[in-house]
Design an enzyme around this catalytic site. Structure first.
Site, PDB file in Angstrom:
ATOM      1  N   PRO A  92       0.804  -1.218   0.000  1.00  0.00           N
ATOM      2  CA  PRO A  92       0.000   0.000   0.000  1.00  0.00           C
ATOM      3  C   PRO A  92       0.842   1.274   0.000  1.00  0.00           C
ATOM      4  O   PRO A  92       2.009   1.260   0.395  1.00  0.00           O
ATOM      5  CB  PRO A  92      -0.816  -0.095   1.286  1.00  0.00           C
ATOM      6  CG  PRO A  92      -0.287  -1.223   2.053  1.00  0.00           C
ATOM      7  CD  PRO A  92       0.748  -1.931   1.275  1.00  0.00           C
ATOM      8  N   CYS A  93       0.212   2.368  -0.447  1.00  0.00           N
ATOM      9  CA  CYS A  93       0.841   3.693  -0.401  1.00  0.00           C
ATOM     10  C   CYS A  93       0.514   4.270   0.972  1.00  0.00           C
ATOM     11  O   CYS A  93      -0.639   4.493   1.293  1.00  0.00           O
ATOM     12  CB  CYS A  93       0.219   4.527  -1.520  1.00  0.00           C
ATOM     13  SG  CYS A  93       0.644   6.250  -1.523  1.00  0.00           S
ATOM     14  N   GLN A  94       1.535   4.456   1.811  1.00  0.00           N
ATOM     15  CA  GLN A  94       1.303   4.953   3.172  1.00  0.00           C
ATOM     16  C   GLN A  94       2.199   6.166   3.429  1.00  0.00           C
ATOM     17  O   GLN A  94       2.848   6.649   2.516  1.00  0.00           O
ATOM     18  CB  GLN A  94       1.598   3.834   4.183  1.00  0.00           C
ATOM     19  CG  GLN A  94       0.620   2.667   4.097  1.00  0.00           C
ATOM     20  CD  GLN A  94       1.094   1.467   4.890  1.00  0.00           C
ATOM     21  OE1 GLN A  94       2.125   0.882   4.592  1.00  0.00           O
ATOM     22  NE2 GLN A  94       0.326   1.072   5.896  1.00  0.00           N
TER      23      GLN A  94
END
Ligand SMILES: C[S@@+](CC[C@H](N)C(=O)[O-])C[C@H]1O[C@@H](n2cnc3c(N)ncnc32)[C@H](O)[C@@H]1O
Length: 415
Positions: A92-94
């Site tokens: 995921p993009c975090q």
């Protein structure tokens, strides 16, 4: 080198389907028929939001339970992970910001639960020679308030671990696939590898247009009067300093060597996509997929234009507005980006006019699998219908990995 792989955030196995060119599974055993010679020595998949681990169950139904872990990646002892030459994963993009630790002034740490740090730790502990990652293209721009900060921190972290990196944003339908899905692919190799020494000029247009992994697999053209940007990530002392002040416009194509970045905007050499018409199946089950009157009304509202009053945390009222989108998807086009909410009454779900009945319906789980280039019924492993769509929303277009595979195989075999 041997082609040994570990698959992190494995989901239902998209990288493995792509690398080992899988188009079917044995209907009796349920096991995938692997056509390639990539040896998957370890995989990890754990879904934090549900008790039942549907993705893990699907993965192990298709690939067996040997060396597949169902633990939070954060709790894995990275030094016990088997040796491998390639690490793959879609994560995921975090928020990649880092701060100094309170206990040790020199120590720095990122936020807890941010999965990129588990990738970095694994690369460090295992001195992995090559990696291939996938993420949403928004990663290049995040966060909105400090454009490019997260990707910059990621590239600097990989640089500090001794990697050169190439990235490319790929829309799968530009390369003949059936879905308009734009994702960034990130390839890294150790800067003391044979591959690194064979290509002296990885920061040049020539490399990125003709020789690089992505250029050879997914050809690009370069516009005339091309605008390059470059930046030296080493001007920042460390990622804490980058967290405070780094901003940069990362374009859809680029490389990094020793912290020097080159980036520019390229265009794909387009191929005809697969259309929805070529993907859809004949649906005989009249209840599960066709819309009820109530659902039709809801979709008319959801996909229509609207202006909704909302209240900010400070009490101020504003209007959220969105324009109308087509009620049904054009069967002459590839699909739109599939999300995890696919198949539910949601603005982004695909709706088609079924060619046999002329009635509106959702896409079927098999059609969702075809949009991602998975074999039919791949996720038909006992999970509820909703979860099958969810798995596909999370997965990737495996056809893109199939395209990258031959050159990747040459690089690793040559190492
Ligand atoms: C974007 S999806 C990747 C899907 C995969 N590429 C596929 O083909 O199905 C990310 C995956 O990471 C898993 N995940 C999320 N948090 C995790 C954690 N802490 N440890 C291990 N896996 C995690 C999710 O369950 C999800 O399957």
């Amino acid at each position: 080198m041997e082609k040994t792989v570990i698959e992190l955030f494995a989901g239902v196995g998209g990288f493995r389907v792509g690398l080992n060119n899988i188009s079917a599974f044995d209907p009796n055993s349920g096991l995938a028929l692997e056509n390639g010679d990539w040896n998957f020595v370890w995989a990890n998949q754990w879904e934090p939001s549900t008790k039942i681990q549907h993705a893990y169950e699907c993965y192990t139904t298709r690939f067996g339970t040997d060396s597949v872990s169902n633990l939070d990646i954060n709790s894995e002892n990275k030094s016990s992970i088997p040796d491998h030459t390639l690490l793959v994963g879609g994560f995921p993009c975090q928020d990649y910001s880092v701060a100094r630790t309170k206990s040790n002034e020199k120590g720095i740490e990122g936020k807890k639960g941010v999965l990129f740090w588990d990738i970095a730790k694994t690369l460090e502990e295992k001195t992995t020679p090559f990696f291939l990652l996938e993420n949403v293209d928004r990663l290049l721009k995040s966060p909105a308030s400090q454009r490019g900060r997260d990707f910059g921190i990621m590239l600097r972290t990989l640089t500090d671990l001794g990697y050169d990196v190439e990235w490319r944003v790929v829309n799968a339908s530009d390369y003949g696939r059936g879905q308009r899905r734009r994702r960034v692919f990130i390839f890294g190799w150790k800067n003391n590898s044979k591959y690194a020494s064979e290509y002296k000029d990885v920061l040049s247009v020539d490399f990125l247009q003709t020789d690089s992994l992505f250029a050879r697999s997914l050809p690009i053209q370069i516009e005339q009067n091309i605008q390059f940007s470059s930046i030296d990530l080493n001007v920042y002392d460390d990622t804490v300093e980058m967290t405070k002040g780094f901003k940069f416009n990362f374009e859809n194509t680029g490389t990094v060597r020793s912290g020097f970045v080159t980036t520019f905007k390229s265009s794909p050499v387009r191929e005809n996509p697969i259309t929805m018409e070529e993907i859809i199946e004949t649906v005989t089950d009249k209840t599960a997929y066709f819309l009820t009157l109530d659902q039709e009304k809801k979709f008319e509202y959801l996909k229509g234009s609207k202006k909704i009053p909302r209240t900010k945390p400070n009490g101020e009222v504003y209007f959220y507005s969105e324009g109308a989108m087509s009620q049904t998807d054009d069967l002459n086009l590839p699909g739109r980006t599939m999300l995890t909410s696919e198949g539910t009454v949601n603005r982004s779900s695909h709706l088609i006019i079924d060619p046999n009945t002329n009635k509106k319906r959702f896409i079927t789980p098999i059609e969702a699998e075809r949009l991602q280039d998975f074999p039919d019924d791949w996720t038909n492993t006992g999970m509820p219908l909703r979860r099958r769509y969810f798995m596909m929303g999370n997965a990737l277009v495996t056809g893109i990995i199939k395209r990258i595979e031959p050159r990747l195989s040459d690089i690793i075999e040559n190492e």
